[in-house]
Design a protein around this motif. Structure first.
Motif, PDB file in Angstrom:
ATOM      1  N   TYR A  92     -16.946   3.830   4.987  1.00  0.00           N
ATOM      2  CA  TYR A  92     -15.505   3.795   5.283  1.00  0.00           C
ATOM      3  C   TYR A  92     -15.259   4.256   6.722  1.00  0.00           C
ATOM      4  CZ  TYR A  92     -10.575   4.966   5.378  1.00  0.00           C
ATOM      5  OH  TYR A  92      -9.254   5.053   5.755  1.00  0.00           O
ATOM      6  N   ASN A 122      -3.579   6.360  -5.401  1.00  0.00           N
ATOM      7  CA  ASN A 122      -4.340   5.938  -4.212  1.00  0.00           C
ATOM      8  C   ASN A 122      -5.326   7.048  -3.832  1.00  0.00           C
ATOM      9  OD1 ASN A 122      -1.694   7.244  -3.413  1.00  0.00           O
ATOM     10  ND2 ASN A 122      -2.899   7.458  -1.551  1.00  0.00           N
ATOM     11  N   PRO A 133      -4.600   8.728  10.960  1.00  0.00           N
ATOM     12  CA  PRO A 133      -4.297   9.877  10.098  1.00  0.00           C
ATOM     13  C   PRO A 133      -5.536  10.507   9.472  1.00  0.00           C
ATOM     14  CG  PRO A 133      -3.232   7.836   9.318  1.00  0.00           C
ATOM     15  CD  PRO A 133      -4.315   7.460  10.288  1.00  0.00           C
ATOM     16  N   GLY A 168       0.810  -1.224   0.000  1.00  0.00           N
ATOM     17  CA  GLY A 168       0.000   0.000   0.000  1.00  0.00           C
ATOM     18  C   GLY A 168       0.841   1.270   0.000  1.00  0.00           C
ATOM     19  N   PHE A 169       0.172   2.389  -0.267  1.00  0.00           N
ATOM     20  CA  PHE A 169       0.836   3.709  -0.325  1.00  0.00           C
ATOM     21  C   PHE A 169       1.573   4.019   0.983  1.00  0.00           C
ATOM     22  CE2 PHE A 169      -0.264   8.321   0.683  1.00  0.00           C
ATOM     23  CZ  PHE A 169       0.837   8.868   0.017  1.00  0.00           C
ATOM     24  N   VAL A 229      -1.293 -13.024   1.416  1.00  0.00           N
ATOM     25  CA  VAL A 229      -2.565 -13.027   2.152  1.00  0.00           C
ATOM     26  C   VAL A 229      -3.602 -12.435   1.197  1.00  0.00           C
ATOM     27  CG1 VAL A 229      -3.815 -12.103   4.145  1.00  0.00           C
ATOM     28  CG2 VAL A 229      -1.411 -12.784   4.391  1.00  0.00           C
ATOM     29  N   ARG A 267      -1.335  -9.321  -1.649  1.00  0.00           N
ATOM     30  CA  ARG A 267      -2.495 -10.140  -2.019  1.00  0.00           C
ATOM     31  C   ARG A 267      -2.176 -11.175  -3.075  1.00  0.00           C
ATOM     32  NH1 ARG A 267      -7.595  -6.126  -2.195  1.00  0.00           N
ATOM     33  NH2 ARG A 267      -8.642  -8.051  -1.675  1.00  0.00           N
TER      34      ARG A 267
HETATM   35  P1  NDP Z   1      -3.759   1.693  -0.167  1.00  0.00           P
HETATM   36  O1  NDP Z   1      -5.004   1.368  -0.897  1.00  0.00           O
HETATM   37  O2  NDP Z   1      -2.572   2.098  -0.948  1.00  0.00           O
HETATM   38  O3  NDP Z   1      -3.344   0.487   0.785  1.00  0.00           O
HETATM   39  C1  NDP Z   1      -4.277  -0.432   1.295  1.00  0.00           C
HETATM   40  C2  NDP Z   1      -3.585  -1.776   1.459  1.00  0.00           C
HETATM   41  O4  NDP Z   1      -4.514  -2.734   1.999  1.00  0.00           O
HETATM   42  C3  NDP Z   1      -3.116  -2.344   0.110  1.00  0.00           C
HETATM   43  O5  NDP Z   1      -1.938  -3.082   0.287  1.00  0.00           O
HETATM   44  C4  NDP Z   1      -4.276  -3.278  -0.265  1.00  0.00           C
HETATM   45  O6  NDP Z   1      -3.888  -4.293  -1.159  1.00  0.00           O
HETATM   46  C5  NDP Z   1      -4.610  -3.846   1.111  1.00  0.00           C
HETATM   47  N1  NDP Z   1      -5.956  -4.395   1.151  1.00  0.00           N
HETATM   48  C6  NDP Z   1      -7.122  -3.734   0.972  1.00  0.00           C
HETATM   49  N2  NDP Z   1      -8.160  -4.589   1.047  1.00  0.00           N
HETATM   50  C7  NDP Z   1      -7.633  -5.810   1.280  1.00  0.00           C
HETATM   51  C8  NDP Z   1      -8.193  -7.121   1.432  1.00  0.00           C
HETATM   52  N3  NDP Z   1      -9.515  -7.336   1.397  1.00  0.00           N
HETATM   53  N4  NDP Z   1      -7.349  -8.161   1.640  1.00  0.00           N
HETATM   54  C9  NDP Z   1      -5.995  -7.974   1.678  1.00  0.00           C
HETATM   55  N5  NDP Z   1      -5.419  -6.758   1.543  1.00  0.00           N
HETATM   56  C10 NDP Z   1      -6.224  -5.701   1.333  1.00  0.00           C
HETATM   57  O7  NDP Z   1      -4.158   2.848   0.848  1.00  0.00           O
HETATM   58  P2  NDP Z   1      -3.346   3.611   1.992  1.00  0.00           P
HETATM   59  O8  NDP Z   1      -1.931   3.241   2.012  1.00  0.00           O
HETATM   60  O9  NDP Z   1      -3.738   5.016   1.896  1.00  0.00           O
HETATM   61  O10 NDP Z   1      -4.079   3.001   3.296  1.00  0.00           O
HETATM   62  C11 NDP Z   1      -3.413   2.175   4.244  1.00  0.00           C
HETATM   63  C12 NDP Z   1      -4.168   2.242   5.555  1.00  0.00           C
HETATM   64  O11 NDP Z   1      -4.188   3.591   6.005  1.00  0.00           O
HETATM   65  C13 NDP Z   1      -5.625   1.784   5.501  1.00  0.00           C
HETATM   66  O12 NDP Z   1      -5.898   1.069   6.691  1.00  0.00           O
HETATM   67  C14 NDP Z   1      -6.395   3.099   5.469  1.00  0.00           C
HETATM   68  O13 NDP Z   1      -7.700   2.963   5.996  1.00  0.00           O
HETATM   69  C15 NDP Z   1      -5.513   3.958   6.357  1.00  0.00           C
HETATM   70  N6  NDP Z   1      -5.682   5.402   6.174  1.00  0.00           N
HETATM   71  C16 NDP Z   1      -5.368   6.016   4.984  1.00  0.00           C
HETATM   72  C17 NDP Z   1      -5.540   7.382   4.833  1.00  0.00           C
HETATM   73  C18 NDP Z   1      -5.214   8.101   3.553  1.00  0.00           C
HETATM   74  O14 NDP Z   1      -5.545   9.283   3.426  1.00  0.00           O
HETATM   75  N7  NDP Z   1      -4.552   7.481   2.598  1.00  0.00           N
HETATM   76  C19 NDP Z   1      -6.060   8.208   5.934  1.00  0.00           C
HETATM   77  C20 NDP Z   1      -6.330   7.462   7.146  1.00  0.00           C
HETATM   78  C21 NDP Z   1      -6.146   6.120   7.249  1.00  0.00           C
HETATM   79  P3  NDP Z   1      -4.128  -4.070  -2.765  1.00  0.00           P
HETATM   80  O15 NDP Z   1      -3.503  -2.772  -3.111  1.00  0.00           O
HETATM   81  O16 NDP Z   1      -3.472  -5.254  -3.374  1.00  0.00           O
HETATM   82  O17 NDP Z   1      -5.618  -4.051  -2.930  1.00  0.00           O
END
Ligand code: NDP
Length: 341
Positions: free
Chosen positions: A165, A214, A196, A10-11, A55, A32
């Motif tokens: 969400y 993202n 955050p 993820g980001f 996973v 994933r």
């Molecule tokens: P991203 O979408 O880049 O990252 C999300 C990650 O979770 C990815 O690796 C994604 O995998 C994985 N994921 C999502 N759904 C599943 C699933 N069902 N099973 C397995 N893996 C899953 O977003 P961010 O980096 O921005 O978000 C990371 C965290 O930070 C999250 O918990 C988000 O709620 C939280 N957050 C983010 C904010 C923002 O502004 N960006 C603000 C506040 C909180 P894949 O990419 O392969 O789908």
């Protein structure tokens, strides 16, 4: 001993992994699919300290069992970032609530089953969304802080994807605190959360600049790519830079003063006009390619609605957060470089 990072692709998580590797931690990340895992390993230059597990879907309660069965005795710290953050959905329960809740419960159950004696600290990536009460958001006399929770329930939040969400983040975070309370005599770990607001900043790797970014960075990307006549969505909130969010995840398991705390990561108010103002001021190459909007409608440095007081978090962390100008400039500069604008 290793740090386990769920959703390592993820980001935010890529910045976390990067900072962990810089500090010589051994990291076990989850992705994933094998293709996503291989891609991340290649991006980190086949660093011997990074291994990946697969996973596929955190919605399954036993999703992390295999990973912890195999690696549990090597894992001292767990950072759970994986959770869906997108709004283009049709089924709030299936696409947001279940994976958010089960992902959190599932990883904690896997720790309890396979690593109760080895995992010492757990950090859950929650969100300001778990705190944000929409009925208070425009009330300038109201103050949000680390002690508050949104009023959502499993049912009430299913009215639309944004409420869904917010509900998903509240329910997932609540699940973690409740799990610890119920299992404090069985597991060894201490819990912290990172909450955050809108997270901006560059992707950890330039190659992750795609047509659509993202969810949070897409606010800046959209302002750049949609042309001078585009009607930029009027959105506002608070901002924080991704590098500060990643650093807070490391502090959250490295320091004692973060135990039991919710770290509310925010560095002030902004709206989409502030994004336009910053882009227009700092990037001559964007002149007449992006909207000007109504420059006087920006709020940066001022107050948008209810206050967000995260002075307790700032005191705990003790480092300066990246400014709005810097986070927007660094996000945009990478987009412009990769799209050769
Ligand atoms: P991203 O979408 O880049 O990252 C999300 C990650 O979770 C990815 O690796 C994604 O995998 C994985 N994921 C999502 N759904 C599943 C699933 N069902 N099973 C397995 N893996 C899953 O977003 P961010 O980096 O921005 O978000 C990371 C965290 O930070 C999250 O918990 C988000 O709620 C939280 N957050 C983010 C904010 C923002 O502004 N960006 C603000 C506040 C909180 P894949 O990419 O392969 O789908």
């Amino acid at each position: 001993m290793s740090v386990f990072v769920s959703g390592a692709t993820g980001f935010i998580a890529q910045h976390i992994v990067s900072q962990l590797l810089d500090q010589n931690y051994k990291v076990i990340g989850s992705a994933r699919s094998q293709a996503k895992a291989d891609d991340l390993i290649a991006k980190f230059g086949n660093d011997a300290n990074l291994t990946m597990v697969i996973v596929p879907d955190v919605a399954k309660l036993d999703a992390f069992h295999e990973a912890f069965k195999t690696h549990g005795k090597e894992i001292k710290y767990v950072l759970h970032t994986a959770s869906p953050i997108h709004f283009d959905i049709t089924d709030v329960e299936k696409e947001l609530l279940v994976p958010a809740k089960n992902g959190t419960l599932g990883i904690l159950e896997s720790i309890k089953t396979y690593a109760a004696d080895t995992v010492e600290r757990v950090v859950v990536t929650s969100s300001f969304a778990a705190i944000l009460d929409f009925t208070k958001v425009n009330d300038k006399s109201f103050t949000f802080n680390e002690s508050l929770w949104n009023p959502d329930t499993w049912e009430s939040c299913q009215v639309n994807p944004i409420a869904g969400y917010c509900g998903s983040k509240k329910i997932a975070e609540e699940t973690a605190w409740k799990f610890l309370e119920e299992n404090k005599n069985v597991v060894k770990f201490k819990l912290s959360t990172v909450n955050p607001v809108y997270v901006f900043g560059p992707q950890n790797f330039d190659s992750d600049i795609k047509k659509t970014l993202n969810t949070s960075c897409e606010l800046i990307n959209a302002a750049i790519k949609e042309g001078p006549d585009a009607k930029v969505a009027e959105l506002g909130g608070q901002f924080i830079d991704v590098r500060d969010v990643a650093r807070a995840h490391l502090y959250a398991f490295q320091k004692e003063n973060t135990i039991g705390k919710r770290l509310l990561m925010s560095n002030g108010d902004f709206n989409t006009q502030d994004i336009l103002n910053t882009l227009n001021a700092d990037f001559p190459a964007l002149k007449s390619k992006i909207p000007v909007g109504t420059p006087s409608a920006g709020v940066e440095g001022g107050q948008l609605g209810a206050l967000v007081d995260n002075s307790a978090t700032k005191k705990i962390l003790g480092f300066e957060f990246v400014s709005f100008k810097q986070t927007v400039d660094d996000t945009a500069a990478q987009i412009l470089k990769m799209h050769k604008i």
